[in-house]
Each structure stands twice: as structure tokens, then as C-alpha cells.
Design an enzyme around this catalytic site. Structure first.
Site, PDB file in Angstrom:
ATOM      1  N   LYS A  13       3.411   1.634  -3.740  1.00 47.90           N
ATOM      2  CA  LYS A  13       2.848   0.936  -4.901  1.00 47.90           C
ATOM      3  C   LYS A  13       3.608   1.240  -6.184  1.00 47.90           C
ATOM      4  O   LYS A  13       3.884   0.329  -6.979  1.00 47.90           O
ATOM      5  CB  LYS A  13       1.368   1.299  -5.074  1.00 47.90           C
ATOM      6  CG  LYS A  13       0.447   0.757  -3.999  1.00 47.90           C
ATOM      7  CD  LYS A  13      -1.001   1.130  -4.327  1.00 47.90           C
ATOM      8  CE  LYS A  13      -1.949   0.647  -3.260  1.00 47.90           C
ATOM      9  NZ  LYS A  13      -3.358   0.959  -3.605  1.00 47.90           N
ATOM     10  N   ALA A  51      -6.817   9.898 -13.037  1.00 49.03           N
ATOM     11  CA  ALA A  51      -5.956   8.968 -13.778  1.00 49.03           C
ATOM     12  C   ALA A  51      -4.683   8.644 -13.007  1.00 49.03           C
ATOM     13  O   ALA A  51      -3.651   8.357 -13.595  1.00 49.03           O
ATOM     14  CB  ALA A  51      -5.614   9.540 -15.149  1.00 49.03           C
ATOM     15  N   GLY A 106      -2.993   6.325  -9.579  1.00 53.34           N
ATOM     16  CA  GLY A 106      -2.793   4.896  -9.380  1.00 53.34           C
ATOM     17  C   GLY A 106      -4.080   4.091  -9.376  1.00 53.34           C
ATOM     18  O   GLY A 106      -4.199   3.088 -10.092  1.00 53.34           O
ATOM     19  N   ASN A 143       0.184  -3.677  -6.122  1.00 48.16           N
ATOM     20  CA  ASN A 143      -0.245  -3.807  -4.728  1.00 48.16           C
ATOM     21  C   ASN A 143      -0.236  -5.240  -4.212  1.00 48.16           C
ATOM     22  O   ASN A 143      -0.769  -5.521  -3.135  1.00 48.16           O
ATOM     23  CB  ASN A 143      -1.619  -3.160  -4.499  1.00 48.16           C
ATOM     24  CG  ASN A 143      -2.763  -3.899  -5.161  1.00 48.16           C
ATOM     25  OD1 ASN A 143      -2.568  -4.866  -5.902  1.00 48.16           O
ATOM     26  ND2 ASN A 143      -3.979  -3.447  -4.895  1.00 48.16           N
ATOM     27  N   THR A 173       0.842  -1.188   0.000  1.00 49.61           N
ATOM     28  CA  THR A 173       0.000   0.000   0.000  1.00 49.61           C
ATOM     29  C   THR A 173       0.876   1.237   0.000  1.00 49.61           C
ATOM     30  O   THR A 173       2.104   1.157  -0.156  1.00 49.61           O
ATOM     31  CB  THR A 173      -0.991  -0.033   1.183  1.00 49.61           C
ATOM     32  OG1 THR A 173      -1.943   1.008   1.032  1.00 49.61           O
ATOM     33  CG2 THR A 173      -0.274   0.099   2.515  1.00 49.61           C
ATOM     34  N   GLY A 224     -16.391   2.744  -1.395  1.00 50.87           N
ATOM     35  CA  GLY A 224     -15.021   2.266  -1.433  1.00 50.87           C
ATOM     36  C   GLY A 224     -14.826   0.912  -0.787  1.00 50.87           C
ATOM     37  O   GLY A 224     -14.027   0.093  -1.257  1.00 50.87           O
TER      38      GLY A 224
END
Length: 278
Positions: free
Chosen positions: A72, A134, A136, A93, A68, A245
Site C-alpha cells: 500500500k 496513526a 496506514g 489500496n 493490500t 472490522g
């Protein structure tokens, strides 16, 4: 759960570790299934990471790692082989130590999103998709949507060149994909994704105008920890279906478990045993 001399380690690499939720999801599931493995948070500062990663994988009982922030992007360039999703996202990841000792990298942020959307009944094939952001996560989502044969994919980012660079990476791997660059107007799209940090802080502006959404659109927000964000509240008032999320988080973990060789799990099974408490 009991940690023994046979326990396999999955490192959870990042900094700081205090907000990590993965150990509170994976480890209860391992214990419930009698799997002798453990996810261990390891706080590694960015300046120490390059010298830490390879020695970590010299351990005889390490299976792989979850990666994380802030590592990454760095990780993507430190491995022996990486997936197409990593090449497109420019970030990694998940790391798997292969039988020959080589390290293979994968990116599951996008897979978590596409699985969550599919679970909502969304069909990517032929759909017009808009990704706002746009970076990660947005790049990972674009990489996961591309092989699903969408009708078109529009990309937007406020940073100069970010959307264009992502479009170029996508075209290298998916030359037939209809990629469009323009603005963040969500009108006419069947899928609209907020892949920006907007929504993490109280008072953030909305990443696009929810009044322009089609009522039959699916609207996703990658912001974790905020629950139903103001954007998703506005989208729901407009009649849209929504993804939070945490939907993406729980849907990507089954892909991780398969990647590490620990079998199948559903998001519902993981939610049932998770012990997330801060």
C-alpha cells in the site's frame, strides 16, 4: 462464472495471498449480476513489486487493482495521480487504469469505516473523534473523517512523531480542522477508533481503557478476522455501540465497485452472495 476473452481483470496485489477474502466477495457478486469481470489474487513479493506493477497494466483487459499489504505505501509513489486520501494516508489500496492509460490511486479503508459508522446512525458533523493508531489504516480513517466536518479530531500513536506527521498532512488539506495531539484516554469522545494491530493476537493489551468510554460513544475496531474483539466486548458491556472490522470491509466494497465502474451494491447484497470459506 465463466471467464471469457472479454473478461475484465481486477488484480488483487499482495503477499501472501492465502488469507485474501476479496475474491470470495467480489466474484460471487459479479456472477450474480452477470458482470464479465473477475478479481484475481496475484502474490507479489515486495522486492519484485516495483518491476511488476507497470507491466501488469500493459495488459489490454485489466481494469484496475486492489492493493493490500505489503504494497500500500509503495504504490502511493508509483502512480500518475492520487486522491487527497492517498496523500494524507501515504498509502493506496485501489488503482484504476484511466482511458489514456494513466494510473490513478485511491484509498478506501477510511471510506469503509465512515460508511459503516453512518449505517449505525453516527453523525460525524460536530463530533469529537479519537483515533488511536496513526499508521496506514488510522491515517486513511482520519482522511475520510476530515471532510465530514467533525468538531475535533484527536490522534494518538505510541511511535514518536507518527501522530504529529499525520496531523501535519491533515492540516495541509483541511486547515480549519481542530486537530489535537495527546494521549489515548477515550473519555468524552463520541467516536473512538482502534486503528492499531492490538487485538490480532490472543493476550494483546487493550489499546485504551474501555472503562473511560462514554456510554453513548461509538467504538470501532479495525482488526479483521477476530470478530468481536476483547476491546469491543468491553465497550459493549459499557453500553457503547460497536463496529467490527468486517463492517468496514463490506462497506468499502461498494465504493470500490463504483470506482471501477461496476455500478452500485449495498453491503447487505454483498453479504448475501459472499462465499468466504477457509
Amino acid at each position: 462464472m465463466v471467464i471469457s476473452g472479454r473478461t475484465q481483470i481486477i488484480a488483487h496485489l499482495g503477499y501472501p495471498t492465502e488469507s485474501f477474502t476479496a475474491p470470495m466477495i467480489y466474484n460471487p457478486w459479479f456472477a450474480a449480476r452477470g458482470i464479465d469481470a473477475v478479481v484475481v489474487p496475484m502474490g507479489v513479493r515486495a522486492e519484485h513489486y516495483a518491476g511488476f506493477l507497470r507491466p501488469l497494466f500493459s495488459l489490454s483487459n485489466i481494469r484496475g487493482a486492489l492493493v493490500t499489504m505489503p504494497h500500500k505505501v509503495t504504490t502511493a509513489g508509483m502512480l500518475d495521480r492520487v486522491s487527497t486520501a492517498v496523500e494524507i494516508a501515504g498509502a493506496c489500496n485501489a488503482i484504476l487504469r484511466c482511458p489514456d492509460g494513466s494510473l490513478y490511486g485511491e484509498m478506501f479503508d477510511g471510506i469503509g469505516f465512515t460508511r459503516a459508522a453512518t449505517a449505525q446512525g453516527f453523525t460525524f458533523a460536530g463530533a469529537a473523534c479519537l483515533i488511536v493508531g496513526a499508521g496506514g489504516v488510522g491515517s486513511a480513517i482520519a482522511a475520510a473523517i476530515a471532510p465530514e466536518r467533525p468538531g475535533s479530531m484527536a490522534l494518538y500513536d505510541i511511535r514518536d512523531g507518527a501522530a504529529e506527521a499525520l496531523a501535519a498532512r491533515l492540516r495541509r488539506h483541511y486547515p480549519g480542522l481542530d486537530i489535537r495531539l495527546g494521549d489515548n484516554d477515550p473519555a468524552g469522545y463520541g467516536l473512538v477508533v482502534n486503528a492499531t494491530p492490538l487485538g490480532m493476537a490472543k493476550g494483546d493489551p487493550l489499546p485504551f481503557d474501555p472503562d473511560r468510554l462514554s456510554p453513548d460513544a461509538l467504538v470501532g475496531d479495525v482488526v479483521l478476522g477476530a470478530g468481536v474483539t476483547p476491546l469491543l466486548q468491553a465497550a459493549a458491556r459499557h453500553g457503547c455501540r460497536t463496529l467490527v472490522g468486517t463492517d468496514m470491509l463490506f462497506e468499502q466494497i461498494p465504493a470500490y465497485l463504483d470506482f471501477f465502474g461496476y455500478g452500485h451494491a449495498t453491503a447487505e447484497e454483498l453479504r448475501a452472495v459472499a462465499n468466504i470459506a477457509y
